[in-house]
Design a protein around this motif. Structure first.
Motif, PDB file in Angstrom:
ATOM      1  N   ASN A 123       0.652  -1.033  -0.216  1.00  0.00           N
ATOM      2  CA  ASN A 123       0.054   0.216  -0.113  1.00  0.00           C
ATOM      3  C   ASN A 123       0.812   1.094   0.182  1.00  0.00           C
ATOM      4  O   ASN A 123       0.303   2.578  -1.033  1.00  0.00           O
ATOM      5  CB  ASN A 123      -1.251  -0.272   1.291  1.00  0.00           C
ATOM      6  CG  ASN A 123      -2.801  -0.953   1.178  1.00  0.00           C
ATOM      7  OD1 ASN A 123      -2.117  -1.745  -0.124  1.00  0.00           O
ATOM      8  ND2 ASN A 123      -2.813  -1.177   2.206  1.00  0.00           N
ATOM      9  N   ILE A 124       2.251   1.239   0.705  1.00  0.00           N
ATOM     10  CA  ILE A 124       2.478   2.388   0.936  1.00  0.00           C
ATOM     11  C   ILE A 124       3.566   2.621  -0.211  1.00  0.00           C
ATOM     12  O   ILE A 124       3.571   3.636  -0.149  1.00  0.00           O
ATOM     13  CB  ILE A 124       4.065   2.214   2.080  1.00  0.00           C
ATOM     14  CG1 ILE A 124       3.625   2.783   3.325  1.00  0.00           C
ATOM     15  CG2 ILE A 124       5.052   3.282   1.765  1.00  0.00           C
ATOM     16  CD1 ILE A 124       4.259   1.726   4.693  1.00  0.00           C
ATOM     17  N   PHE A 138      -2.729   2.745   5.479  1.00  0.00           N
ATOM     18  CA  PHE A 138      -2.311   3.438   4.089  1.00  0.00           C
ATOM     19  C   PHE A 138      -2.623   2.826   2.865  1.00  0.00           C
ATOM     20  O   PHE A 138      -2.668   2.617   1.870  1.00  0.00           O
ATOM     21  CB  PHE A 138      -0.744   3.500   3.271  1.00  0.00           C
ATOM     22  CG  PHE A 138       0.092   4.228   4.919  1.00  0.00           C
ATOM     23  CD1 PHE A 138      -0.083   5.771   4.772  1.00  0.00           C
ATOM     24  CD2 PHE A 138       0.766   3.488   5.968  1.00  0.00           C
ATOM     25  CE1 PHE A 138       0.454   6.713   6.211  1.00  0.00           C
ATOM     26  CE2 PHE A 138       1.237   4.328   6.464  1.00  0.00           C
ATOM     27  CZ  PHE A 138       0.928   5.752   6.934  1.00  0.00           C
ATOM     28  N   ALA A 139      -4.273   2.502   2.636  1.00  0.00           N
ATOM     29  CA  ALA A 139      -5.101   1.621   1.618  1.00  0.00           C
ATOM     30  C   ALA A 139      -5.312   2.796   0.659  1.00  0.00           C
ATOM     31  O   ALA A 139      -5.247   2.270  -0.487  1.00  0.00           O
ATOM     32  CB  ALA A 139      -5.691   1.239   2.592  1.00  0.00           C
ATOM     33  N   ASN A 140      -5.829   3.793   0.803  1.00  0.00           N
ATOM     34  CA  ASN A 140      -6.032   4.672  -0.109  1.00  0.00           C
ATOM     35  C   ASN A 140      -4.527   5.781  -0.497  1.00  0.00           C
ATOM     36  O   ASN A 140      -4.710   6.912  -0.065  1.00  0.00           O
ATOM     37  CB  ASN A 140      -7.300   5.592   0.337  1.00  0.00           C
ATOM     38  CG  ASN A 140      -7.558   6.446  -0.719  1.00  0.00           C
ATOM     39  OD1 ASN A 140      -7.298   6.622  -2.175  1.00  0.00           O
ATOM     40  ND2 ASN A 140      -9.106   6.594  -0.767  1.00  0.00           N
ATOM     41  N   GLY A 141      -4.272   5.338  -1.899  1.00  0.00           N
ATOM     42  CA  GLY A 141      -3.056   5.273  -2.298  1.00  0.00           C
ATOM     43  C   GLY A 141      -2.905   6.980  -2.740  1.00  0.00           C
ATOM     44  O   GLY A 141      -2.474   8.104  -1.946  1.00  0.00           O
ATOM     45  N   ALA A 142      -4.248   6.923  -3.508  1.00  0.00           N
ATOM     46  CA  ALA A 142      -4.156   8.619  -4.032  1.00  0.00           C
ATOM     47  C   ALA A 142      -5.026   9.204  -3.307  1.00  0.00           C
ATOM     48  O   ALA A 142      -3.940  10.890  -3.110  1.00  0.00           O
ATOM     49  CB  ALA A 142      -4.916   8.709  -5.179  1.00  0.00           C
ATOM     50  N   LYS A 176     -10.459  15.077   4.084  1.00  0.00           N
ATOM     51  CA  LYS A 176      -9.960  13.917   6.206  1.00  0.00           C
ATOM     52  C   LYS A 176      -8.683  13.372   5.875  1.00  0.00           C
ATOM     53  O   LYS A 176      -8.267  12.701   6.902  1.00  0.00           O
ATOM     54  CB  LYS A 176     -11.252  12.569   5.503  1.00  0.00           C
ATOM     55  CG  LYS A 176     -10.961  11.418   5.898  1.00  0.00           C
ATOM     56  CD  LYS A 176     -12.163  10.297   5.127  1.00  0.00           C
ATOM     57  CE  LYS A 176     -12.011   9.549   6.223  1.00  0.00           C
ATOM     58  NZ  LYS A 176     -12.977   7.735   5.375  1.00  0.00           N
ATOM     59  N   TYR A 177      -7.709  13.181   4.683  1.00  0.00           N
ATOM     60  CA  TYR A 177      -6.532  12.296   5.070  1.00  0.00           C
ATOM     61  C   TYR A 177      -5.412  13.357   5.454  1.00  0.00           C
ATOM     62  O   TYR A 177      -4.620  12.452   6.311  1.00  0.00           O
ATOM     63  CB  TYR A 177      -6.644  11.764   3.745  1.00  0.00           C
ATOM     64  CG  TYR A 177      -6.544  10.332   3.438  1.00  0.00           C
ATOM     65  CD1 TYR A 177      -8.147  10.625   2.624  1.00  0.00           C
ATOM     66  CD2 TYR A 177      -6.647   9.774   3.390  1.00  0.00           C
ATOM     67  CE1 TYR A 177      -8.499   8.688   3.273  1.00  0.00           C
ATOM     68  CE2 TYR A 177      -6.940   8.291   4.025  1.00  0.00           C
ATOM     69  CZ  TYR A 177      -7.791   7.533   3.559  1.00  0.00           C
ATOM     70  OH  TYR A 177      -8.456   6.996   2.687  1.00  0.00           O
ATOM     71  N   VAL A 178      -5.930  14.839   5.485  1.00  0.00           N
ATOM     72  CA  VAL A 178      -4.728  15.906   5.824  1.00  0.00           C
ATOM     73  C   VAL A 178      -4.847  15.606   7.589  1.00  0.00           C
ATOM     74  O   VAL A 178      -4.177  15.994   7.736  1.00  0.00           O
ATOM     75  CB  VAL A 178      -5.013  17.328   4.915  1.00  0.00           C
ATOM     76  CG1 VAL A 178      -4.159  18.250   6.100  1.00  0.00           C
ATOM     77  CG2 VAL A 178      -4.173  17.435   3.531  1.00  0.00           C
TER      78      VAL A 178
END
Length: 490
Positions: free
Chosen positions: A404-405, A440-444, A480-482
């Motif tokens: 994932n990373i 870290f599943a959602n790479g984009a 959200k990811y920030v």
């Protein structure tokens, strides 16, 4: 003047013939209903190739393979369904139990029958599963309540270890060995948990303790060899290889452990002895089993078998195509020399970036180069899952997190010219102590958040909306990811 052909005034009508997975699945079902299992198998294989994410296609192929007596291949598709496609398809647990029983692996059969009934006590196959358990208990070996509780505790501790929740795994395993001091599997898993968490001294001490109380414990010896290999203790590793080479374990799981360990440390001759024997005996291995068998076969001169095993692996993991051990590697060039400088860097993020660059280079397709790179690395247990994934292509267990990373860093690298600084920043964040439970599943989304944070730290005026457009995600997702990244990194 001779006759001439007249151009037809009618326009040709082209009728497209689109062959979908559903088309072949329906043809497979018709063949299955007629009792033509071989033809049904071919149609179902076409269906899963065209739509590899449809769990119902994969399940029907697994059932046909089972009826054809190819239980190990049937199990591979069943495992793929419950691990990758649809973990709620609990019927697969019963089919696994039935296949294991046919293979004579009664312990595994009982385990999966119990798991099926736990999820589906009134399911379609509940009566069949109960009957199977009754047959398995005719030998008088029915588990006691204490044994069942032990199995639950072991399973939980093993799951924590696989999820890299090392602190929790250590706590659970320490409690387990205190209560059941003679359960060697728990001691050996505790040694691994110590090693993965960076406590090398405790890991080695635990292995010594097991071998003192249970001399010849195979899993402890294998763990000791892996530790010595990664810590570059060459004399110790050579001595352990010699010791293990003289062992002839009876149980299949021990034979697999031995073969996989030899392959991991580059002794493909010894690995082939056990892995090939298991294959000939119909062992229902997982993805890593076929990976190591293919490598061991290739490096011992059995290239046709290596290619056959790689095809099986590629069926289970299509992303492995193009990474075959016989792929031609490029000669050493200046880019590889620069890459080596990262591997010898002082910071963990530098080494991880070096491993990542190597995994994306032509040389990564040659396992001998991967083994050489592995031996150059310092003795840091934190590198273990990255080595397994980036050097040896594993994507199961802890290596799934690394994969994932890798996809996250791929996205950063593809969208930016400042690759080195951004990617090192991403690796530093990924291995930060507070991020040990983040998949870290959602790479984009992660790439967008990390680039936003990095550019803000450089004093650049960028917006989350710009990052969202750049990486093809929504602005709310970036926000959200920030927030998640800030919590991890502060």
């Amino acid at each position: 003047m001779g006759k001439q052909l007249k151009r037809s005034s009618r326009k040709a009508t082209i009728v497209p013939f689109i062959q979908s997975g559903d088309y072949f699945f329906k043809k497979g079902m018709k063949a299955y209903d007629r009792g033509d299992l071989e033809k049904a198998r071919k149609y179902f294989e076409r269906a899963v190739r065209l739509d590899e994410r449809d769990a119902s296609f994969a399940l029907q192929l697994a059932l046909v393979l089972s009826e054809l007596g190819e239980y190990q291949f049937s199990n591979q598709w069943l495992f793929k369904i419950i691990h990758d496609l649809d973990e709620t398809m609990y019927d697969c647990l019963y089919f696994l139990a039935n296949n294991f029983a046919c293979l004579g692996l009664f312990r595994e059969a009982r385990q999966y029958a119990e798991r099926y009934l736990a999820h589906e006590p009134a399911g379609e196959f509940a009566d069949d599963a109960a009957d199977l358990l009754e047959l398995l208990r005719l030998d008088g070996s029915e588990w006691t309540e204490e044994e069942e509780q032990l199995m639950v505790l072991e399973d939980r501790a093993r799951r924590l270890l696989e999820e890299e929740r090392f602190a929790e795994a250590i706590e659970a395993l320490e409690a387990l060995v205190a209560r059941y001091p003679d359960v060697w599997s728990a001691h050996n898993n505790l040694a691994l948990a110590y090693f993965y968490s960076g406590d090398v001294d405790k890991a080695k001490q635990k292995v010594r303790e097991v071998l003192k109380r249970d001399p010849g414990n195979l899993h402890a010896l294998c763990n000791a060899l892996v530790f010595a290999y990664y810590l570059r203790e060459e004399e110790q590793a050579a001595a352990l290889c010699e010791t293990l080479a003289g062992l002839y374990p009876f149980f299949r799981e021990h034979q697999y452990k031995l073969g996989a360990t030899f392959a991991l440390v580059g002794r493909f001759d010894l690995a082939f002895r056990w892995l090939h024997r298991l294959y000939k005996q119909g062992f229902g291995g997982d993805g890593p089993f076929y990976y190591w068998l293919a490598c061991a076969a290739y490096y011992t001169g059995h290239e046709p078998l290596a290619r056959q095993m790689w095809e099986v692996l590629a069926t289970l993991h299509p992303e492995k195509r193009g990474e075959e051990p016989w792929a031609v590697s490029a000669p050493v060039d200046e880019a590889l020399i620069r890459l080596m400088a990262w591997l010898e860097g002082d910071e963990l993020a530098d080494r991880l970036y070096g491993l990542y660059l190597f995994s994306r280079s032509p040389q990564a397709k040659e396992p001998s180069m991967s083994l050489a790179v592995c031996r150059l690395l310092p003795s840091d247990p934190r590198l273990r899952p990255f080595i397994d994934c980036f050097l040896f292509g594993l994507t199961d267990g802890p290596s799934a997190w690394v994969a994932n990373i890798g996809r996250m860093v791929d996205a950063l690298s593809a969208h930016n010219e400042e690759k080195e600084a951004l990617c090192r920043f991403a690796f530093a964040m990924a291995v930060h102590p507070s991020a040990d439970r983040e998949p870290f599943a959602n790479g984009a989304a992660w790439a967008a958040a990390i680039e936003y944070m990095w550019r803000r730290q450089q004093g650049e005026r960028v917006t989350q909306r710009e990052m969202a457009a750049k990486y093809g995600v929504s602005a709310s997702t970036v926000q959200k990811y920030v927030q998640k990244a800030r919590r991890l990194y502060t």
